[in-house]
Design a protein around this motif. Structure first.
Motif, short mmCIF file in Angstrom:
data_model
loop_
_atom_site.label_atom_id
_atom_site.label_comp_id
_atom_site.label_asym_id
_atom_site.label_seq_id
_atom_site.Cartn_x
_atom_site.Cartn_y
_atom_site.Cartn_z
N UNK A 5 0.85 -1.19 0.00
CA UNK A 5 0.00 0.00 0.00
C UNK A 5 0.89 1.24 0.00
N UNK A 6 0.26 2.37 -0.32
CA UNK A 6 0.93 3.66 -0.26
C UNK A 6 0.04 4.63 0.53
N UNK A 7 0.66 5.47 1.34
CA UNK A 7 -0.08 6.54 2.01
C UNK A 7 -0.38 7.64 1.00
N UNK A 11 -2.02 15.50 4.30
CA UNK A 11 -1.48 15.93 5.59
C UNK A 11 -0.27 15.09 5.98
N UNK A 12 -0.29 13.80 5.59
CA UNK A 12 0.84 12.93 5.91
C UNK A 12 1.98 13.14 4.92
N UNK A 13 1.69 13.03 3.63
CA UNK A 13 2.76 13.09 2.62
C UNK A 13 3.47 14.44 2.61
N UNK A 68 -3.68 3.68 -0.17
CA UNK A 68 -4.00 3.21 -1.52
C UNK A 68 -3.39 1.82 -1.66
N UNK A 69 -4.22 0.82 -1.82
CA UNK A 69 -3.76 -0.57 -1.82
C UNK A 69 -3.12 -0.91 -3.17
N UNK A 70 -1.92 -1.47 -3.12
CA UNK A 70 -1.17 -1.82 -4.33
C UNK A 70 -1.44 -3.26 -4.77
N UNK A 112 -9.38 3.93 4.85
CA UNK A 112 -8.98 5.01 5.75
C UNK A 112 -8.95 4.49 7.18
N UNK A 113 -7.85 4.79 7.88
CA UNK A 113 -7.66 4.35 9.25
C UNK A 113 -7.46 5.57 10.15
#
Length: 338
Positions: A5-7, A11-13, A68-70, A112-113
């Motif tokens: 997955x990718x973030x 706000x995080x990136x 985002x699930x890879x 989303x977590x």
């Protein structure tokens, strides 16, 4: 580096920095996110079919992050401090509270977590379905539990209420966090300790809800926390019950149902785990270690230690660095390569 997955939360990136380090056979990534008075550190290890992540931080407010699930994954997650939740993981709401763990799988393209907790610590391992299948197919008991999911992969959360993290599981995770090795030996160590943790999880009895009230469960968790620091000289069962305003019958029954062991079984496990840490990480003599964890008789200590770890305390004391990484390094690596 093949990720699961990718973030992608801005706000995080926009407020995170990642350092990648290529090591023999795997990639290590260290990411730090910080915004105002909150921060989270991610330590990720990318191996063949396996991604292990240690997440630790300090959160002044709930932190929401979108993945985002890879590619499809199964994951085992151990929530040590704080809590994580999702409105839709594996087609259902998910919540894993402090001191709980679970096994789950989800193929949604995004999820989303929400992380919460002033102090936040969790460990997770994401597995490729083929890797998970290879692990469970060699054990009839595990295969019986998961065979339907292997034949027809679907999203799932194994235990919606979660299970209590055991002392042994905490000790293994701590060894992963404090891994003293580098290079090829580090890869071998991480794989081996993951397998030890996976075995601990798969062999842990599936606990049924105890039917205890929320207040009773809070009391039992408080008792367990008390025992984590008073294992060397614990009060009697009756004294412990009185100390926390309950009765000994409710304590015995509720503790076993909630944590899968008796009060004194938990104390014994805690004593031996701490003894192992003292023998491998300090210079304390064996007799001093025995006394510090509550064993008045060195012979009883040696017998209990050997029964749990398959080695005598003196054997570990003679070469602590050889065992600081934990047990079953060779056998676990062999299972991984099977």
């Amino acid at each position: 580096m093949e990720t699961f997955f990718q973030f992608r939360t801005a706000e995080f990136t926009d407020n995170a920095q990642t350092i990648l380090q290529q090591q023999p056979g795997f990639v290590q990534a260290a990411t730090r996110w910080q915004l105002a008075d909150s921060h989270i550190n991610f330590q990720d290890y990318f191996l063949d079919g396996l991604q292990m992540s240690v997440v630790r931080g300090h959160l002044q407010r709930p932190f929401q992050i979108e993945l985002a699930v890879e590619r499809p994954w199964l994951a085992t997650l151990f929530q040590l401090e704080g809590q994580v939740s999702s409105k839709s993981c594996a087609l259902r709401p998910l919540h894993i509270g402090p001191g709980q763990h679970n096994l789950m799988a989800d193929e949604a393209s995004a999820n989303t977590y929400t992380f919460e907790g002033e102090q936040y610590t969790c460990f997770s391992a994401h597995l490729a379905p083929a890797f998970f299948s290879r692990l469970v197919q060699g054990n009839p008991e595990w295969l019986a539990k998961h065979e339907a999911r292997l034949v027809n992969p679907t999203p799932f959360v194994l235990l919606p209420p979660g299970m209590a993290v055991t002392t042994a599981q905490r000790a293994i995770i701590q060894q992963i966090i404090e891994c003293p090795y580098s290079g090829a030996l580090k890869k071998l160590f991480l794989e081996a300790r993951f397998l030890d943790l996976f075995i601990e999880q798969q062999t842990q009895p599936v606990l049924r809800p105890s039917g205890a009230s929320s207040r009773d469960r809070d009391t039992l968790h408080a008792i367990r926390d008390f025992l984590d620091t008073h294992y060397a000289e614990p009060p009697s069962l009756l004294e412990l019950a009185r100390l926390f305003g309950t009765n000994d019958f409710k304590l015995k029954k509720g503790f076993r149902e909630l944590f899968g062991t008796t009060v004194f079984g938990y104390i014994a496990e805690r004593r031996l785990t701490v003894a192992w840490q003292l023998l491998t990480l300090t210079d304390q003599p064996v007799q001093e270690v025995a006394e510090s964890v509550g064993f008045g008789n060195p012979a009883h200590f040696a017998t209990a230690f050997r029964r749990k770890f398959g080695l005598s305390p003196s054997h570990v004391r003679r070469a602590p660095q050889a065992f600081a990484a934990g047990l079953n390094l060779t056998s676990s690596a062999a299972l991984l390569a099977h």
